[in-house]
Design an enzyme around this catalytic site. Structure first.
Site, short mmCIF file in Angstrom:
data_model
loop_
_atom_site.label_atom_id
_atom_site.label_comp_id
_atom_site.label_asym_id
_atom_site.label_seq_id
_atom_site.Cartn_x
_atom_site.Cartn_y
_atom_site.Cartn_z
N ASP A 13 0.85 -1.19 0.00
CA ASP A 13 0.00 0.00 0.00
C ASP A 13 0.88 1.24 0.00
OD1 ASP A 13 -2.35 1.41 -0.08
OD2 ASP A 13 -2.77 1.26 2.06
N GLY A 14 0.34 2.32 -0.53
CA GLY A 14 1.02 3.60 -0.54
C GLY A 14 0.11 4.68 0.01
N GLU A 52 2.26 3.84 -4.27
CA GLU A 52 1.69 2.52 -4.56
C GLU A 52 2.68 1.71 -5.41
OE1 GLU A 52 -0.99 1.21 -3.43
OE2 GLU A 52 -2.43 2.81 -2.94
N ASP A 77 -4.70 -2.45 -3.06
CA ASP A 77 -6.02 -1.85 -3.20
C ASP A 77 -6.07 -0.82 -4.33
OD1 ASP A 77 -4.70 0.33 -2.14
OD2 ASP A 77 -5.73 0.29 -0.20
N HIS A 130 -9.63 -0.64 3.18
CA HIS A 130 -10.39 -0.28 4.39
C HIS A 130 -11.68 -1.08 4.52
CE1 HIS A 130 -7.54 2.99 4.29
NE2 HIS A 130 -7.98 3.30 3.09
N ASP A 140 -1.64 -0.15 5.24
CA ASP A 140 -2.11 1.23 5.28
C ASP A 140 -1.54 1.97 6.48
OD1 ASP A 140 -4.11 3.37 4.36
OD2 ASP A 140 -4.70 3.06 6.44
#
Length: 303
Positions: A13-14, A52, A77, A130, A140
């Site tokens: 994740d970024g 990302e 995501d 999320h 995250d």
């Protein structure tokens, strides 16, 4: 890493505060024996998409350095990232890294690295952000902690796998062109050893306070101009989406607005963002599709 441990999956994740602005990335590696390895880093000035991509690059490098021949699943995501790597990149390369409108492809340097590292052993899998997925939520937290100037406690393996991001020529490109990071992974690991006991409470870590980011007035003139240029580019993308009538998913809209995907759906079926009216159109499978319309045009039609 013990010889019997097999990498099963990697989550990435970024995050970026400001988009562009201070950013961070994180990844979590899950092994067959139940062990976990976490990595992350920060960048003083970047974008969400760059982070990302940087997280995915770090994941692919970790996998390549492991020497493993069994396939893995890489979870993200970011549908934009998956589409770039598995679909759009082939056409971009054929066109000399030009888009269909003739403009250059953004983040070509990172895409070239991703293309070099990607192989048939990697299964790219989208996961809703999320939504309670433990791997995604943990990534995250790591990414946002780095973006906010914090150094999270990371679970680290004592393994022969080379996790130093500056160990290869590819990583040198990442450091100079992407991260420009004030904290490299080696320093992170040293600080982690001296840090307090790791807290598994994601909410507590996510809500911990940080010092105020430097105000725009205190930033160099060149930095402020670059921020404005990137903002204009983002607005131009939104304008093109509205003009062409493209429908985009919640996660794609969140990337455009630099907010959590959950914040998109929580706003209701229609709301205003900057110059556009954002409307929920329909659901396709697990995805909600949104439409952007220029606010001034909608208002003119209603008069």
């Amino acid at each position: 890493m013990p010889t019997q441990s097999i990498i099963q999956s990697i989550y990435t994740d970024g995050a970026c505060t400001g988009n562009p602005g201070p950013g961070g990335w994180g990844l979590v590696v899950y092994f067959s024996d139940g062990s976990v390895h976490e990595m992350g880093d920060s960048s003083r000035y970047t974008t969400n998409n760059k982070m990302e991509m940087q997280a995915a690059i770090a994941a692919l490098e970790f996998f390549a350095n492991s020497g493993q021949t069994q396939p893995i699943t890489l979870y993200t995501d970011s549908e934009y990232l998956i589409n770039c790597v598995t679909k759009w990149i082939h056409g971009w390369k054929k066109k000399g890294w030009k888009k269909s409108d003739g403009n250059p492809v953004q983040n070509q340097d990172l895409l070239e690295i991703l293309d070099q590292l990607n192989n048939q052993l990697i299964k790219w899998q989208h996961v809703r952000g999320h939504s309670g997925n433990i791997g995604n939520e943990r990534c995250d937290v790591i990414a946002r902690s780095f973006a906010n100037g914090q150094i999270p406690s990371l679970q680290q393996l004592t393994s022969p796998v080379n996790t130093d991001r500056t160990s290869t020529k590819i990583n040198e490109v990442n450091v100079t062109k992407v991260s420009d990071s004030a904290i490299n992974s080696t320093k992170v690991n040293e600080n982690n050893a001296e840090s307090s006991t790791f807290s598994s409470d994601i909410t507590t870590m996510e809500l911990s306070t940080v010092s105020e980011t430097t105000t725009n007035e205190e930033k160099p003139h060149e930095t402020r101009i670059l921020q404005l240029r990137n903002l204009v580019e983002t607005l131009q993308i939104a304008d093109e989406i509205a003009d062409k009538g493209y429908l985009i998913t919640s996660s794609e809209l969140a990337d455009l607005m630099d907010i959590h995907a959950s914040a998109v759906t929580s706003r209701g079926d229609q709301w205003r963002w900057r110059n556009w009216i954002v409307s929920r159109v329909r659901r396709e499978g697990n995805q909600i599709l949104w439409e952007l319309e220029r606010g001034d045009q909608v208002e003119a039609e209603n008069e």
